[in-house]
Enzyme design. Structure first.
Site, PDB file in Angstrom:
ATOM      1  N   ASN A 100       0.819  -1.218   0.000  1.00  0.00           N
ATOM      2  CA  ASN A 100       0.000   0.000   0.000  1.00  0.00           C
ATOM      3  C   ASN A 100       0.855   1.271   0.000  1.00  0.00           C
ATOM      4  OD1 ASN A 100      -1.983  -1.867   0.168  1.00  0.00           O
ATOM      5  ND2 ASN A 100      -2.662  -1.350   2.240  1.00  0.00           N
ATOM      6  N   HIS A 146     -17.848  35.837 -31.461  1.00  0.00           N
ATOM      7  CA  HIS A 146     -18.982  35.068 -32.014  1.00  0.00           C
ATOM      8  C   HIS A 146     -18.661  34.511 -33.398  1.00  0.00           C
ATOM      9  CE1 HIS A 146     -21.366  37.106 -28.835  1.00  0.00           C
ATOM     10  NE2 HIS A 146     -20.629  38.152 -29.177  1.00  0.00           N
ATOM     11  N   SER A 267      -7.332  11.534 -48.783  1.00  0.00           N
ATOM     12  CA  SER A 267      -8.540  10.728 -48.698  1.00  0.00           C
ATOM     13  C   SER A 267      -8.396   9.558 -49.651  1.00  0.00           C
ATOM     14  CB  SER A 267      -9.740  11.586 -49.097  1.00  0.00           C
ATOM     15  OG  SER A 267     -10.723  10.793 -49.713  1.00  0.00           O
ATOM     16  N   LYS A 273      -7.654  15.912 -51.473  1.00  0.00           N
ATOM     17  CA  LYS A 273      -7.807  16.236 -50.046  1.00  0.00           C
ATOM     18  C   LYS A 273      -6.500  16.286 -49.264  1.00  0.00           C
ATOM     19  CE  LYS A 273     -11.673  15.790 -48.085  1.00  0.00           C
ATOM     20  NZ  LYS A 273     -12.280  16.866 -47.337  1.00  0.00           N
ATOM     21  N   GLU A 280      -7.535  17.181 -35.778  1.00  0.00           N
ATOM     22  CA  GLU A 280      -8.847  16.601 -35.455  1.00  0.00           C
ATOM     23  C   GLU A 280      -8.740  15.532 -34.377  1.00  0.00           C
ATOM     24  OE1 GLU A 280     -11.529  16.295 -39.271  1.00  0.00           O
ATOM     25  OE2 GLU A 280      -9.445  15.920 -39.808  1.00  0.00           O
TER      26      GLU A 280
HETATM   27  N1  ARG Z   1      -1.596  -3.441  -7.381  1.00  0.00           N
HETATM   28  C1  ARG Z   1      -2.043  -2.750  -6.223  1.00  0.00           C
HETATM   29  C2  ARG Z   1      -2.445  -1.316  -6.615  1.00  0.00           C
HETATM   30  O1  ARG Z   1      -2.078  -0.881  -7.632  1.00  0.00           O
HETATM   31  C3  ARG Z   1      -0.953  -2.678  -5.212  1.00  0.00           C
HETATM   32  C4  ARG Z   1      -1.426  -2.623  -3.807  1.00  0.00           C
HETATM   33  C5  ARG Z   1      -2.075  -3.869  -3.445  1.00  0.00           C
HETATM   34  N2  ARG Z   1      -2.384  -3.886  -2.058  1.00  0.00           N
HETATM   35  C6  ARG Z   1      -3.220  -4.782  -1.543  1.00  0.00           C
HETATM   36  N3  ARG Z   1      -3.436  -4.692  -0.289  1.00  0.00           N
HETATM   37  N4  ARG Z   1      -3.792  -5.682  -2.281  1.00  0.00           N
HETATM   38  O2  ARG Z   1      -3.124  -0.656  -5.896  1.00  0.00           O
END
Ligand code: ARG
Length: 446
Positions: A100, A146, A267, A273, A280
């Site tokens: 995390n 405009h 085109s 063209k 675009e």
């Molecule tokens: N692949 C996960 C993400 O991008 C990484 C973290 C995963 N953490 C967990 N507790 N499963 O968020």
């Protein structure tokens, strides 16, 4: 497919988060260096782990790394390969760390690098715009409100409007870098770490100027991703406006600009063209970037603290945004650099649409008539001359029928005099545009 394989596929992110390998390894090396300097992992093990990580880095860079789709994400792929190379010692790397805070760190490292690149691309486009503006300081063209003829302006001035938009974009990206520049590593899964870690050490190794203050916020915060996508959305909006002008200016009706053959396509049916496809597509891709912004805002809106797997959805939209924006900036740099402006056509277009009406009203103001009254007189004059292209086709006698304040000097009001008179700060006169270019050239690298 059995459900386990399906579920592996459904939850896996490796096919896109492999893009973070550089940052992931960089982050791991800083982490293990810190663990060793704090005496949590001994020096020999640290060396073995760092060497292993470096080997993985070169394997990935050289294309020899074998990605395992069954191993969910970039972190698991690298860790598993580290086990293959150095055995059980690999397990020490994850001490005091969770995926995390790892993924939040990787992503912040990535966004910081990308912001630098984006700012560089914006600068390059700004320089090309400044060069074209300088070349066309004195070119006179219709200015529109405009999309109707309003007042004559200089092409240099018109182009500088885009320089200004891009300048605001650049400032916004600098602010994105500032809020991204915070190290989350050390937050653990959500609650912090019980090891005697040194977060400042890691921050310094990785070039972060701050460490996060709240571990729960740190692992669940993706504001920086949203701010990058928002700033990209606005920048893309500006590029899309420029794209639109290029598209209409290159139409047969306008004929103001000619794109080089590198920037148009033919085109399959109509041999004559030269379609402005790049412009675009740029205009078209904005929709995708806006979509990613709404997508990401929606992803975070109902999330309870802290990390939730939903956050894995932060990457695809971000990566797509990065690609679209940076490629579009590059396309425009090349397109504007090689475009040629049909300056004669621009000037002759000012013959139509009675664009000197405001100047005539200002003229009467100069002779003592209040502006509102002068406006009314010129409105009548304009109705009277509605079948003429411009006021220059009128005689002095005709002018005098509308006000005895009109004198022979009214004949001196021309498209040129109109443009040269507008020399208030930020106005369209060539002298103001020259000043603006000078100031911009000094600022562009900052
Ligand atoms: N692949 C996960 C993400 O991008 C990484 C973290 C995963 N953490 C967990 N507790 N499963 O968020």
């Amino acid at each position: 497919m059995d459900f386990k394989s399906f579920s592996n596929k459904y939850t896996s992110s490796i096919h896109y988060d492999k893009r973070l390998f550089h940052e992931d390894i960089e982050g791991s090396i800083a982490h293990i260096n810190m663990l060793s300097s704090q005496g949590i992992v001994d020096k020999e093990d640290k060396k073995i782990i760092v060497d292993g990580l470096k080997q993985i880095f070169s394997e990935i860079e050289s294309g020899n790394f074998i990605w395992n789709e069954k191993l969910e994400d970039i972190h698991m792929n690298i860790e598993s390969r580290l086990y293959e190379i150095i055995g059980n010692k690999a397990g020490k790397l994850h001490t005091g760390r969770s995926r995390n805070d790892q993924v939040a760190t990787d992503l912040r490292l990535y966004v910081k690098k990308i912001v630098d690149l984006t700012i560089e691309s914006i600068k390059n486009l700004q320089i090309v715009i400044l060069n074209q503006a300088e070349k066309h300081v004195e070119v006179i063209m219709p200015g529109y409100t405009h999309l109707q003829h309003a007042q004559p302006v200089t092409l240099g001035h018109h182009l500088l409007a885009y320089y200004e938009m891009l300048n605001r974009d650049k400032e916004r990206f600098k602010a994105v870098k500032e809020i991204t520049d915070v190290l989350p590593l050390g937050s653990g899964a959500l609650a912090g770490s019980s090891y005697p870690i040194d977060r400042k050490f890691v921050a310094e190794e990785l070039g972060f100027s701050k460490v996060s203050n709240n571990s729960m916020d740190a692992v669940s915060d993706r504001d920086f991703v949203i701010e990058y996508i928002f700033s990209s959305s606005l920048c893309m909006a500006h590029l899309s406006r420029l794209a639109e002008e290029i598209i209409i200016w290159s139409s047969q009706e306008f004929g103001f600009i000619k794109l080089s053959s590198d920037h148009t396509t033919g085109s399959s049916m109509m041999p004559q063209k030269h379609n402005p496809d790049l412009a675009e597509l740029a205009r078209g891709r904005v929709g995708r970037v806006y979509g990613h912004l709404i997508g990401m805002l929606t992803t975070i809106k109902g999330l309870p603290l802290t990390y939730n797997r939903d956050l894995q959805e932060d990457k695809e939209g971000l990566f797509d945004t990065v690609d679209i924006l940076n490629q579009t900036l590059f396309a425009f740099e090349s397109m504007i650099m090689e475009a040629t402006f049909n300056t004669e056509r621009m000037l002759s277009a000012t013959d139509e649409g009675q664009m000197l009406a405001t100047d005539l009203a200002d003229y009467l103001v100069g002779k003592g008539i209040p502006f509102r009254e002068a406006h009314g007189i010129v409105l009548q004059l304009s109705k009277y001359a509605s079948n003429r292209n411009s006021f220059s086709e009128l005689t002095l006698e005709e002018f005098k029928n509308f006000s005895d304040k009109f004198d022979s000097d009214v004949m001196d009001i021309t498209i040129e005099s109109s443009v040269y008179a507008r020399n208030s700060h930020g106005g369209t006169s060539p002298s103001e545009v020259r000043k603006a270019i000078q100031i911009a050239r000094k600022k562009v690298d900052v």
